[in-house]
Design an enzyme around this catalytic site. Structure first.
Site, mmCIF file in Angstrom:
data_model
loop_
_atom_site.group_PDB
_atom_site.id
_atom_site.type_symbol
_atom_site.label_atom_id
_atom_site.label_comp_id
_atom_site.label_asym_id
_atom_site.label_seq_id
_atom_site.Cartn_x
_atom_site.Cartn_y
_atom_site.Cartn_z
ATOM 1 N N GLU A 1 -36.257 21.561 1.888
ATOM 2 C CA GLU A 1 -37.071 20.361 1.661
ATOM 3 C C GLU A 1 -38.521 20.828 1.689
ATOM 4 O O GLU A 1 -39.029 21.219 2.738
ATOM 5 C CB GLU A 1 -36.774 19.311 2.733
ATOM 6 N N CYS B 1 -44.678 14.517 3.812
ATOM 7 C CA CYS B 1 -44.373 15.112 2.494
ATOM 8 C C CYS B 1 -44.236 14.041 1.421
ATOM 9 O O CYS B 1 -44.423 14.311 0.240
ATOM 10 C CB CYS B 1 -43.096 15.924 2.601
HETATM 11 P P1 NAD Z 1 -44.913 25.991 6.636
HETATM 12 O O1 NAD Z 1 -44.089 26.358 5.459
HETATM 13 O O2 NAD Z 1 -46.217 26.661 6.815
HETATM 14 O O3 NAD Z 1 -44.114 26.239 7.985
HETATM 15 C C1 NAD Z 1 -42.873 25.649 8.230
HETATM 16 C C2 NAD Z 1 -42.062 26.540 9.141
HETATM 17 O O4 NAD Z 1 -41.784 27.769 8.481
HETATM 18 C C3 NAD Z 1 -42.764 26.914 10.450
HETATM 19 O O5 NAD Z 1 -41.810 26.867 11.484
HETATM 20 C C4 NAD Z 1 -43.226 28.339 10.193
HETATM 21 O O6 NAD Z 1 -43.341 29.109 11.363
HETATM 22 C C5 NAD Z 1 -42.109 28.861 9.320
HETATM 23 N N1 NAD Z 1 -42.470 29.985 8.447
HETATM 24 C C6 NAD Z 1 -43.670 30.249 7.877
HETATM 25 N N2 NAD Z 1 -43.592 31.363 7.129
HETATM 26 C C7 NAD Z 1 -42.322 31.815 7.231
HETATM 27 C C8 NAD Z 1 -41.611 32.921 6.687
HETATM 28 N N3 NAD Z 1 -42.200 33.800 5.872
HETATM 29 N N4 NAD Z 1 -40.308 33.080 7.000
HETATM 30 C C9 NAD Z 1 -39.689 32.190 7.801
HETATM 31 N N5 NAD Z 1 -40.304 31.133 8.359
HETATM 32 C C10 NAD Z 1 -41.602 30.942 8.068
HETATM 33 O O7 NAD Z 1 -45.077 24.398 6.559
HETATM 34 P P2 NAD Z 1 -45.931 23.475 7.512
HETATM 35 O O8 NAD Z 1 -47.371 23.722 7.223
HETATM 36 O O9 NAD Z 1 -45.419 23.587 8.899
HETATM 37 O O10 NAD Z 1 -45.509 22.011 6.985
HETATM 38 C C11 NAD Z 1 -46.146 21.354 5.961
HETATM 39 C C12 NAD Z 1 -45.333 21.483 4.678
HETATM 40 O O11 NAD Z 1 -44.031 20.964 4.867
HETATM 41 C C13 NAD Z 1 -45.917 20.655 3.536
HETATM 42 O O12 NAD Z 1 -45.873 21.420 2.357
HETATM 43 C C14 NAD Z 1 -44.962 19.467 3.430
HETATM 44 O O13 NAD Z 1 -44.899 18.852 2.176
HETATM 45 C C15 NAD Z 1 -43.664 20.110 3.796
HETATM 46 N N6 NAD Z 1 -42.695 19.107 4.221
HETATM 47 C C16 NAD Z 1 -41.671 18.766 3.383
HETATM 48 C C17 NAD Z 1 -40.755 17.782 3.758
HETATM 49 C C18 NAD Z 1 -39.626 17.374 2.861
HETATM 50 O O14 NAD Z 1 -38.763 16.646 3.311
HETATM 51 N N7 NAD Z 1 -39.606 17.804 1.617
HETATM 52 C C19 NAD Z 1 -40.892 17.163 4.997
HETATM 53 C C20 NAD Z 1 -41.941 17.530 5.829
HETATM 54 C C21 NAD Z 1 -42.846 18.507 5.438
#
Ligand code: NAD
Length: 491
Positions: free
Chosen positions: A262, A296
């Protein structure tokens, strides 16, 4: 900030340990990082920093637990445990709401209604849903009987974002457990507290040791990456940024893990001239600025049909200016702080960029100024943008929306679909035929007509294009969290 001196801001925060095989582990203090309150910039406590070593331990505990007592839990026994987790979340809702508010900077009232109560509902919903799941069976011309059997996928890795920490974690964990899997969770490094508290709740509810494990840490070169590439993890469910999804997909590819993603969104909110303007304004305030725009599904690209555009903008600006930004614990606050300094700078840089690109900041655009500390941003409306403006094309994920006029249905569809994203869309119209027509042409996984954020957990949730892979919700969750085998019996 006056409220920063209030003991509520620090007294109830917790330090965050890993939880592996039913126990909280005391980390080596050199392997911790600080947890910061975005509303005060003060330290809330420390968080254990996990990496390969801790992920290995957690995955091995989860693998072992798959063969332990959990394996013999019947559907109704799992239902009972899940219901108990939901009940305990409600029982501890004040404490959990305080933790979520401290970690995220969102208003306490929103954290209570949206994050914590919905987290309990996630467990209650999937506890019941599992009992309604049937299996397919086909009689092939009296020659053979085919039926499917469902079994757990195995060890599921869950990587979560910071915007809706407990809500999104429980959205994954509840169906994962309902289907009989075991889990290793990696919460966002910026919001570790409610996930930690949930581990206590799982234990109290009778989840056997090793079934749910939690490793704190970062993404790249840290716990997130270690979990994504771990050969003994069978599936990864991830919510977060699109570019992180790409990295996780690459890491998961060599061991062909099942994935459910997501990802980000840049969702159109389309207002036709025949809509009820007052209703549009009240809901659009939410779809623009709820949770500081850090949802999101926020409708960050607003398109308004000529004829209604001027009146819409005038009323929307008037209402936006009245939104109360500030102390998350103040019951009148409607918009809190954004998640942290880096994100604050990112959101502000988009506002600067809009100015450089010749757009007009109709309202907002500055740090919300009543406090010395905290990452508060005024709810911001930008007009005078073009479809090429980066503010229109890129996900800002803060309290910032763009507004553009349009004339025809074809034109707005062309604009709305001109994006790599395909998560959500909102359509405002009183013309029934137009509503169906536009809904069928919008490239998005979740489409609302004359409403926003109205959810029924039985419905498929997820995005198309670069906004996600797969759907979760109701039976769709079990397509991910179960493996189906077909049995054929010759008659
Ligand atoms: P992010 O991708 O920066 O981080 C999310 C998670 O991924 C964190 O736990 C982080 O530590 C981990 N992560 C980061 N890099 C990684 C890697 N290389 N390998 C494995 N794990 C890794 O996202 P964020 O800034 O925490 O959240 C905001 C984003 O989430 C926005 O783009 C938003 O649209 C999206 N989002 C989507 C939904 C949906 O349902 N589609 C819901 C909520 C948020």
């Amino acid at each position: 900030m006056q409220a920063a001196k209030d003991s509520r801001y620090t007294a109830k925060s917790i330090d965050c340990r890993h939880f592996i095989n039913g126990e909280f582990l005391n980390p080596n203090q050199s392997k911790t990082f600080d947890n910061i309150n975005p509303a005060t910039e003060e330290k809330l406590g420390w968080v254990a920093e996990g990496g390969k070593e801790e992920v290995n331990l957690a995955v091995s505990a989860a693998r072992h637990a798959l063969k332990g007592p959990w394996k013999s839990f019947t559907d109704s026994e799992r239902t009972k445990v899940l219901r108990k987790i939901g009940d305990l979340i409600l029982e501890k809702k004040e404490e959990l709401t305080i933790l979520e508010t401290l970690d995220t900077g969102k208003p306490y009232s929103l954290a209570m209604e949206m994050d914590i109560k919905r987290s309990a509902h996630n467990f209650h919903f999937f506890a019941d849903y599992i009992t309604t799941l049937g299996n397919e069976s086909f009689n092939q011309n009296n020659m053979a009987l085919h039926y499917s059997i469902r079994r757990p996928v195995g060890v599921v890795g869950m990587i979560n974002p910071w915007n809706l920490p407990l809500l999104l974690l429980t959205w994954k964990l509840a169906p994962c457990l309902a289907a009989g899997n075991t889990a290793v969770l990696k919460p966002a490094e910026l919001t570790p507290m409610t996930a930690t508290k949930l581990m206590e709740i799982c234990k109290e509810a009778g989840v056997p040791d090793g079934v749910v494990n939690l490793v704190h840490g970062f993404g790249v070169n840290s716990a997130g990456a270690a979990l994504s590439e771990h050969p003994d993890v069978d599936a990864i469910t991830f919510t977060g940024e699109t570019k992180t999804g790409t990295a996780i997909m690459k890491a998961a590819a060599p061991t062909l893990k099942k994935i459910s993603f997501e990802l980000g969104g840049k969702n159109p909110n389309i207002v036709f001239a025949d809509s009820d303007l007052d209703e549009v304004i009240e809901t659009t305030l939410k779809s623009s600025f709820m949770n500081q725009g850090e949802v999101c599904l926020c409708g960050s690209r607003i398109y308004v049909q000529q004829g209604l555009y001027d009146e819409f903008l005038e009323k929307m600006v008037l209402r936006t200016k009245k939104l109360k930004v500030g102390d998350p614990f103040d019951s009148e606050t409607e918009v809190g702080a954004v998640i942290g300094e880096e994100h604050f700078q990112k959101v502000m840089s988009y506002i600067d960029l809009a100015k450089e690109e010749g757009a007009r900041i109709v309202t907002g655009g500055r740090r919300a100024g009543q406090y010395e500390k905290g990452f508060f941003i005024e709810p911001t409306i930008i007009a005078g943008v073009t479809r090429e403006s980066r503010c229109v094309r890129e996900e800002i994920f803060g309290p910032v929306v763009t507004v553009m006029p349009f004339e025809t249905e074809e034109e707005v569809l062309d604009h709305a679909n001109d994006t790599h994203y395909g998560l959500g869309a909102t359509i405002w119209t009183n013309d029934l035929r137009r509503a169906h027509r536009v809904a069928s042409k919008i490239e998005a996984g979740i489409i609302w007509v004359n409403t926003w954020y109205l959810r029924d957990l039985r419905t498929p949730f997820g995005g198309m294009k670069h906004s996600g892979i797969g759907r979760e919700g109701g039976s769709h969750s079990f397509e991910f969290y179960s493996e189906l085998s077909n049995v054929t019996i010759k008659l």
